[in-house]
Design a protein around this motif. Structure first.
Motif, short mmCIF file in Angstrom:
data_model
loop_
_atom_site.label_atom_id
_atom_site.label_comp_id
_atom_site.label_asym_id
_atom_site.label_seq_id
_atom_site.Cartn_x
_atom_site.Cartn_y
_atom_site.Cartn_z
N THR A 13 14.25 -34.94 -15.15
CA THR A 13 15.50 -34.50 -14.53
C THR A 13 16.39 -35.68 -14.18
O THR A 13 17.60 -35.66 -14.44
CB THR A 13 15.21 -33.68 -13.26
N ALA A 14 15.80 -36.72 -13.63
CA ALA A 14 16.58 -37.91 -13.28
C ALA A 14 17.21 -38.53 -14.52
O ALA A 14 18.36 -38.99 -14.47
CB ALA A 14 15.67 -38.93 -12.59
N LYS A 15 16.48 -38.54 -15.61
CA LYS A 15 17.00 -39.10 -16.87
C LYS A 15 18.23 -38.34 -17.34
O LYS A 15 19.22 -38.93 -17.77
CB LYS A 15 15.90 -39.06 -17.94
N VAL A 16 18.19 -37.02 -17.25
CA VAL A 16 19.32 -36.19 -17.68
C VAL A 16 20.52 -36.41 -16.76
O VAL A 16 21.66 -36.58 -17.23
CB VAL A 16 18.93 -34.70 -17.70
N LEU A 17 20.29 -36.43 -15.46
CA LEU A 17 21.40 -36.62 -14.52
C LEU A 17 22.06 -37.97 -14.71
O LEU A 17 23.29 -38.09 -14.68
CB LEU A 17 20.88 -36.48 -13.09
N THR A 18 21.25 -39.00 -14.93
CA THR A 18 21.79 -40.34 -15.16
C THR A 18 22.62 -40.38 -16.44
O THR A 18 23.68 -41.02 -16.48
CB THR A 18 20.65 -41.36 -15.23
#
Length: 327
Positions: free
Chosen positions: A303-308
């Motif tokens: 999820t963090a990868k997508v948001l970034t």
């Protein structure tokens, strides 16, 4: 002085037919996407050899090896495709709300929620089917079984008892946007002002509920069928301020940051989730399964990868989420 709130549905379209009082019924929506109609379109050898010279035997063995490898690769590919096609379909409905759900240059659906949903479906064993809808029809679409989930930057906060929720999977803020030259600096300055919102969204609910200790009396509330209409109204001066999800409004502002600004004080801090039908055994089971998948995606960093990737501050957006806590 207390102003009687006028809540009007304002929809660009035919001349002299663009604005009607919402209390007079459900007016035709000109130029808008009829999501429910469009959504219905979605329905739905053994190898035998002889003793030969050593060179011939080696050649034959090599030929067999490469042939078997090629055949095995095709079989694996065909099997993989067949398995994917046989997966149960999960119908995910949203309106176009960049950067969460929108259509890219190739015409394919893209966005934060699209990428999260695609990965979640892969982990759970589903094939996602994305549907663009008119957001004001979302409840009817869900309750009539035309979609399995409402998933498009959807605020759980304040709606906990209306749906079977999966999530939360990230934090967001509902904010107010004004022109750079506006005298409005705080929420208190919205007193006696004209506000534009997208219909049936959290800002619509907030302002429709009337004045509170935080929200002053406003003059008029204009409700639009799509978020881009709210920005058009602000740009043209039909409203004094508009409200929406922070990430979405910043995306709309884009390169026009010198023309608009976001008030420092948010309307509300919210958490986002995906909504299944209320009091449905299937919906409850799906929501539970998806919630566990959200937790896994948060912990392993997906999820963090997508948001970034979409320019968000992942640490801030996931504060209290990935570890299962509350904001």
């Amino acid at each position: 002085m207390k102003f009687p709130l006028r809540r009007e549905r304002y929809i660009p379209g035919k001349k002299n037919e663009s604005k009607r009082n919402i209390s007079k019924g459900n007016p035709r929506i000109f130029g808008a996407y009829d999501g429910r109609k469009q959504m219905n379109d979605y329905k739905r050898k053994k190898y035998k050899g002889a003793k030969k010279k050593i060179t011939a035997a080696i050649a034959a063995a090599c030929a067999f090896f490469f042939a078997a490898a090629a055949f095995g690769g095709c079989e694996k590919k065909d099997t993989s495709e067949a398995e994917a096609n046989n997966l149960p379909v999960l119908r995910i409905a949203s309106d176009e709300y960049s950067p969460y759900f929108y259509f890219g240059e190739t015409g394919d659906v893209e966005g934060i929620d699209v990428e999260l949903a695609t990965e979640a479906c892969r982990r759970m064993g589903y094939k996602p089917q994305f549907m663009k809808i008119l957001w004001l029809n979302k409840d009817a679409i869900l309750n009539e079984g035309e979609a399995d989930l409402l998933w498009g930057c959807f605020s759980m906060t304040g709606r906990e008892d209306r749906y079977e929720w999966a999530g939360p999977y990230m934090n967001s803020r509902q904010v107010v946007v004004v022109k750079q030259s506006s005298e409005i600096q705080t929420l208190a300055d919205l007193y006696d002002k004209r506000i534009g919102v997208q219909m049936t969204t959290k800002p619509d609910e907030i302002f429709s509920a009337g004045a509170t200790d935080k929200i002053p009396e406003i003059r008029d509330l204009y409700c639009f069928s799509q978020m881009d209409y709210t920005f058009a109204a602000l740009r043209k001066g039909y409203v004094d301020a508009i409200a929406g999800h922070e990430t979405a409004v910043m995306n709309f502002i884009g390169n026009a940051a010198t023309k608009y600004r976001v008030l420092d004080e948010p309307l509300m801090k919210v958490q986002l989730g995906a909504a299944a039908k209320k009091d449905s055994p299937e919906g409850k089971a799906l929501a539970g399964k998806l919630t566990k998948t959200f937790e896994e995606m948060g912990k392993d960093g997906f999820t963090a990868k997508v948001l970034t990737k979409y320019g968000l501050d992942a640490e801030k957006a996931l504060e209290g989420i990935s570890d299962g806590g509350d904001e």
